[in-house]
Design a protein around this motif. Structure first.
Motif, PDB file in Angstrom:
ATOM      1  N   SER A  57       6.157   2.574   7.690  1.00 20.01           N
ATOM      2  CA  SER A  57       5.274   1.498   7.231  1.00 20.01           C
ATOM      3  C   SER A  57       3.876   2.054   7.013  1.00 20.01           C
ATOM      4  CB  SER A  57       5.268   0.348   8.243  1.00 20.01           C
ATOM      5  OG  SER A  57       4.859   0.821   9.515  1.00 20.01           O
ATOM      6  N   VAL A  58       3.051   2.028   8.058  1.00 23.07           N
ATOM      7  CA  VAL A  58       1.723   2.612   7.946  1.00 23.07           C
ATOM      8  C   VAL A  58       1.810   4.128   7.850  1.00 23.07           C
ATOM      9  CG1 VAL A  58      -0.524   2.841   9.071  1.00 23.07           C
ATOM     10  CG2 VAL A  58       0.720   0.672   9.172  1.00 23.07           C
ATOM     11  N   ILE A  59       2.739   4.718   8.589  1.00 19.69           N
ATOM     12  CA  ILE A  59       2.980   6.155   8.528  1.00 19.69           C
ATOM     13  C   ILE A  59       4.375   6.387   7.973  1.00 19.69           C
ATOM     14  CG2 ILE A  59       1.425   6.662  10.439  1.00 19.69           C
ATOM     15  CD1 ILE A  59       3.854   6.872  12.248  1.00 19.69           C
ATOM     16  N   ARG A  60       4.611   7.584   7.475  1.00 20.09           N
ATOM     17  CA  ARG A  60       5.959   7.948   7.033  1.00 20.09           C
ATOM     18  C   ARG A  60       6.415   9.160   7.827  1.00 20.09           C
ATOM     19  NH1 ARG A  60       9.485  10.808   3.986  1.00 20.09           N
ATOM     20  NH2 ARG A  60       8.078  12.392   3.187  1.00 20.09           N
ATOM     21  N   MET A  61       7.376   8.891   8.704  1.00 20.06           N
ATOM     22  CA  MET A  61       7.916   9.950   9.529  1.00 20.06           C
ATOM     23  C   MET A  61       8.887  10.806   8.720  1.00 20.06           C
ATOM     24  SD  MET A  61       6.469   9.731  12.436  1.00 20.06           S
ATOM     25  CE  MET A  61       7.527  10.647  13.560  1.00 20.06           C
ATOM     26  N   PRO A  62       9.303  11.950   9.234  1.00 20.31           N
ATOM     27  CA  PRO A  62      10.299  12.765   8.524  1.00 20.31           C
ATOM     28  C   PRO A  62      11.604  11.996   8.293  1.00 20.31           C
ATOM     29  CG  PRO A  62       9.259  14.035  10.269  1.00 20.31           C
ATOM     30  CD  PRO A  62       8.776  12.624  10.429  1.00 20.31           C
TER      31      PRO A  62
ATOM     32  N   TRP B  35       6.111  14.530   4.492  1.00 19.07           N
ATOM     33  CA  TRP B  35       5.771  13.370   5.290  1.00 19.07           C
ATOM     34  C   TRP B  35       4.334  13.422   5.804  1.00 19.07           C
ATOM     35  CZ3 TRP B  35       4.389  13.511  10.447  1.00 19.07           C
ATOM     36  CH2 TRP B  35       4.608  14.705  11.134  1.00 19.07           C
ATOM     37  N   GLN B  36       3.788  14.616   6.043  1.00 18.06           N
ATOM     38  CA  GLN B  36       2.400  14.693   6.503  1.00 18.06           C
ATOM     39  C   GLN B  36       1.435  14.213   5.421  1.00 18.06           C
ATOM     40  OE1 GLN B  36       4.559  17.229   6.367  1.00 18.06           O
ATOM     41  NE2 GLN B  36       4.629  18.397   8.289  1.00 18.06           N
ATOM     42  N   ILE B  37       1.684  14.654   4.180  1.00 22.92           N
ATOM     43  CA  ILE B  37       0.814  14.258   3.073  1.00 22.92           C
ATOM     44  C   ILE B  37       0.976  12.772   2.763  1.00 22.92           C
ATOM     45  CG2 ILE B  37       0.254  14.698   0.652  1.00 22.92           C
ATOM     46  CD1 ILE B  37       1.314  17.529   1.044  1.00 22.92           C
ATOM     47  N   ALA B  38       2.212  12.277   2.785  1.00 17.95           N
ATOM     48  CA  ALA B  38       2.455  10.865   2.506  1.00 17.95           C
ATOM     49  C   ALA B  38       1.789   9.973   3.549  1.00 17.95           C
ATOM     50  CB  ALA B  38       3.955  10.590   2.458  1.00 17.95           C
ATOM     51  N   THR B  39       1.826  10.387   4.817  1.00 16.54           N
ATOM     52  CA  THR B  39       1.169   9.617   5.873  1.00 16.54           C
ATOM     53  C   THR B  39      -0.341   9.595   5.670  1.00 16.54           C
ATOM     54  OG1 THR B  39       2.932  10.162   7.443  1.00 16.54           O
ATOM     55  CG2 THR B  39       0.819   9.444   8.355  1.00 16.54           C
ATOM     56  N   PHE B  40      -0.909  10.734   5.317  1.00 13.04           N
ATOM     57  CA  PHE B  40      -2.356  10.803   5.066  1.00 13.04           C
ATOM     58  C   PHE B  40      -2.750   9.886   3.917  1.00 13.04           C
ATOM     59  CE2 PHE B  40      -5.694  12.738   2.429  1.00 13.04           C
ATOM     60  CZ  PHE B  40      -6.773  12.631   3.303  1.00 13.04           C
ATOM     61  N   VAL B  41      -1.971   9.870   2.857  1.00 10.31           N
ATOM     62  CA  VAL B  41      -2.305   9.051   1.691  1.00 10.31           C
ATOM     63  C   VAL B  41      -2.211   7.565   2.045  1.00 10.31           C
ATOM     64  CG1 VAL B  41      -1.603   8.446  -0.642  1.00 10.31           C
ATOM     65  CG2 VAL B  41      -1.633  10.835   0.055  1.00 10.31           C
ATOM     66  N   ARG B  42      -1.189   7.190   2.819  1.00  7.78           N
ATOM     67  CA  ARG B  42      -1.064   5.783   3.201  1.00  7.78           C
ATOM     68  C   ARG B  42      -2.228   5.336   4.077  1.00  7.78           C
ATOM     69  NH1 ARG B  42       5.385   4.773   4.623  1.00  7.78           N
ATOM     70  NH2 ARG B  42       6.182   5.234   2.530  1.00  7.78           N
TER      71      ARG B  42
ATOM     72  N   PHE C 204       0.817  -1.206   0.000  1.00  6.75           N
ATOM     73  CA  PHE C 204       0.000   0.000   0.000  1.00  6.75           C
ATOM     74  C   PHE C 204       0.857   1.265   0.000  1.00  6.75           C
ATOM     75  CE2 PHE C 204      -2.470  -3.397   1.853  1.00  6.75           C
ATOM     76  CZ  PHE C 204      -3.679  -3.287   1.180  1.00  6.75           C
ATOM     77  N   GLN C 205       2.143   1.101  -0.273  1.00  6.76           N
ATOM     78  CA  GLN C 205       3.055   2.234  -0.382  1.00  6.76           C
ATOM     79  C   GLN C 205       3.384   2.479  -1.844  1.00  6.76           C
ATOM     80  OE1 GLN C 205       6.494   1.458   2.057  1.00  6.76           O
ATOM     81  NE2 GLN C 205       5.289   1.062   3.892  1.00  6.76           N
ATOM     82  N   SER C 206       3.620   3.733  -2.157  1.00  7.57           N
ATOM     83  CA  SER C 206       3.975   4.126  -3.511  1.00  7.57           C
ATOM     84  C   SER C 206       5.325   4.842  -3.483  1.00  7.57           C
ATOM     85  CB  SER C 206       2.896   5.036  -4.112  1.00  7.57           C
ATOM     86  OG  SER C 206       3.312   5.558  -5.359  1.00  7.57           O
TER      87      SER C 206
END
Length: 506
Positions: A472-477, A289-296, A279-281
């Motif tokens: 993983s589920v989230i993307r930290m900075p 990182w905020q937008i990437a976490t939201f999308v994931r 589920f990662q792109s």
């Protein structure tokens, strides 16, 4: 207990792809050699034999060699050179890859791969010049893994082009590329790619043994190879990633993963792979990182919506009316007033129609497929509601579930989501929420027992690794993702310094 397909039981490596009766020495007589070539190749119509005076013969297969290189690099250099030995001819040819062999087996294998063989009368040796000409389409943007931010180039069907794309991203001598032949009939070339000093040596050996143990006739695509070397080929969930993006492929190599590229396929294999990584792109790395976490999180939420929303509707209307809000009962009853079918049949019928539209749109030409998908969905949905075959609320739920299944960046995972939705609907129709929980527990236990190249499939959720959950589920900075994932058991865990080195003050 994990089920294995029958070919797993046959572990004898296939080293020789030409029948043993052809493993013989080169005949000194040109006529005898040409006859042995014809017998070994069944004398095909595209077998070309050219004689050059006084004692040279060129044998090759038409359409596999570069005619310009053949005329300018070989025939022009062999004119008016009588009584030359094979070694002298080899030194006079201006071809990068020229060898001398005395085995008929090697000569035949080289010919079917695009080489021209040169026989000198009265010599039991042969010159093999590789002048293969492989047709391939030009580089283009990936069709199945499109993104807005990032490179817009994808793999094609040429093995040499794909390897050059990987080397363009990773300019390092530690990039290891091992070429292997698979298939007794097709003799397909594949490459095992990893970075020495980062990839786990144990995983490299494991993957190498699985590939060598395959005893098959043909290999035409990377998806077939991925299924053959899976840890559990009976599972509906993919354990290896298929990608057509060289940037994502190289990013996985830098994390310590292993890659496989198959000649003739535009999809590369990456392993090991965890469930959450499907589920990662690659675009997540290019976004904030905020937008990437939201999308994931949006993709994972869409996964649960696609799988469980329709079964919850079926279970609530069949067994559990008390969970439906009172304000929603009136419009729901009015919507189903004219529907003669039970909710389970109604849901399965709409799901089947959605899958028909999706499959028809994918198989038809692009312009026609888009029209069929849009017009067909609107016409059939409107007509079904007006005819009383289905309710408009269920039509909205089915459309939302189908839309949510497209959010997975992996096409293979999207197919798995489409399939598991049907048995869950059936269980919900027979046992209500108990059936949904039974399906949920079964899927969860199945995922927890899976592995990818020996690594836990549900990592980092199980076994729980809090530090690994940063990417993983989230993307930290970026400073929090300086370590490579423990899933790959990398030899070198550090990707970069989490904090930049500050210059010393004078």
């Amino acid at each position: 207990m994990k089920f294995k397909l029958p070919f797993w039981k046959k572990k004898t490596p296939v080293e020789v792809h030409i029948p043993k009766e052809n493993s013989e020495r080169i005949a000194q007589s040109t006529d005898c050699f040409i006859q042995s070539i014809k017998d070994a190749t069944n004398n095909p119509s595209d077998l070309i034999i050219k004689s050059l005076p006084p004692n040279l013969s060129l044998i090759y297969i038409d359409n596999l060699v570069d005619n310009q290189t053949l005329n300018n690099g070989i025939i022009a250099n062999l004119q008016n050179k009588p009584n030359e030995t094979p070694e002298n001819i080899k030194d006079n040819l201006s071809i990068p890859e020229v060898n001398v062999t005395s085995l008929l087996e090697e000569a035949i294998e080289a010919m079917v791969n695009g080489s021209v063989v040169i026989h000198v009368d009265a010599f039991a040796q042969l010159i093999v010049a590789n002048i293969a000409s492989r047709e391939s389409r030009s580089l283009s943007a990936p069709e199945n893994e499109s993104q807005v931010i990032g490179t817009q180039v994808g793999f094609n069907e040429s093995l040499a082009t794909n390897i050059s794309l990987v080397r363009r991203y990773i300019v390092n001598p530690d990039l290891c590329i091992e070429k292997i032949k698979i298939g007794q009939r097709t003799n397909t070339s594949i490459t095992l790619i990893y970075i020495n000093g980062i990839a786990s040596e144990q995983m490299v050996n494991t993957l190498h043994q699985r590939i060598k143990a395959l005893n098959i006739d043909a290999l035409l695509d990377s998806a077939v190879l991925a299924e053959m070397i899976d840890d559990n080929s009976m599972s509906v969930f993919p354990q290896m990633l298929l990608t057509e993006r060289p940037d994502r492929f190289c990013n996985c190599l830098l994390d310590g993963k292993l890659g496989i590229i198959v000649d003739g396929s535009s999809m590369a294999i990456v392993c090991p792979q965890s469930f959450t990584e499907f589920f990662q792109s690659q675009e997540d790395q290019n976004l904030r990182w905020q937008i990437a976490t939201f999308v994931r999180l949006l993709r994972l939420t869409a996964f649960f919506i696609s799988v469980y929303l329709t079964p919850i509707y079926v279970a609530a209307l069949t067994f559990h009316y008390e969970v439906i809000p009172q304000a929603f009962l009136v419009p729901l009853s009015e919507s189903r007033a004219l529907v003669p079918f039970p909710p389970i049949f109604e849901a399965l019928l709409l799901e089947f129609i959605i899958e028909l539209l999706r499959e028809a749109g994918a198989r038809l030409p692009t312009k026609i497929g888009q029209t069929i998908g849009i017009v067909g969905g609107i016409v059939i949905g409107t007509a079904a509601v007006q005819a009383g075959i289905t309710s408009n609320i269920l039509l909205i739920i089915i459309a939302l579930s189908a839309l949510a299944s497209f959010t997975s960046p992996s096409y293979m995972m999207g197919n798995a989501i489409r399939l598991i939705r049907f048995p869950i609907i059936i269980l919900a129709g027979f046992w209500g929420f108990y059936g949904i929980m039974l399906a949920f527990c079964f899927i969860l236990i199945h995922l927890l027992r899976q592995s990818s190249l020996g690594a836990p499939y549900m990592s980092p959720l199980y076994p729980p690794r809090v530090r690994e959950m940063r990417d993983s589920v989230i993307r930290m900075p970026m400073p929090f993702t300086a370590k490579r994932p423990a899933l790959t058991r990398p030899s070198n865990q550090d990707k970069y310094e989490p904090e930049p080195v500050k210059p010393e003050e004078s």
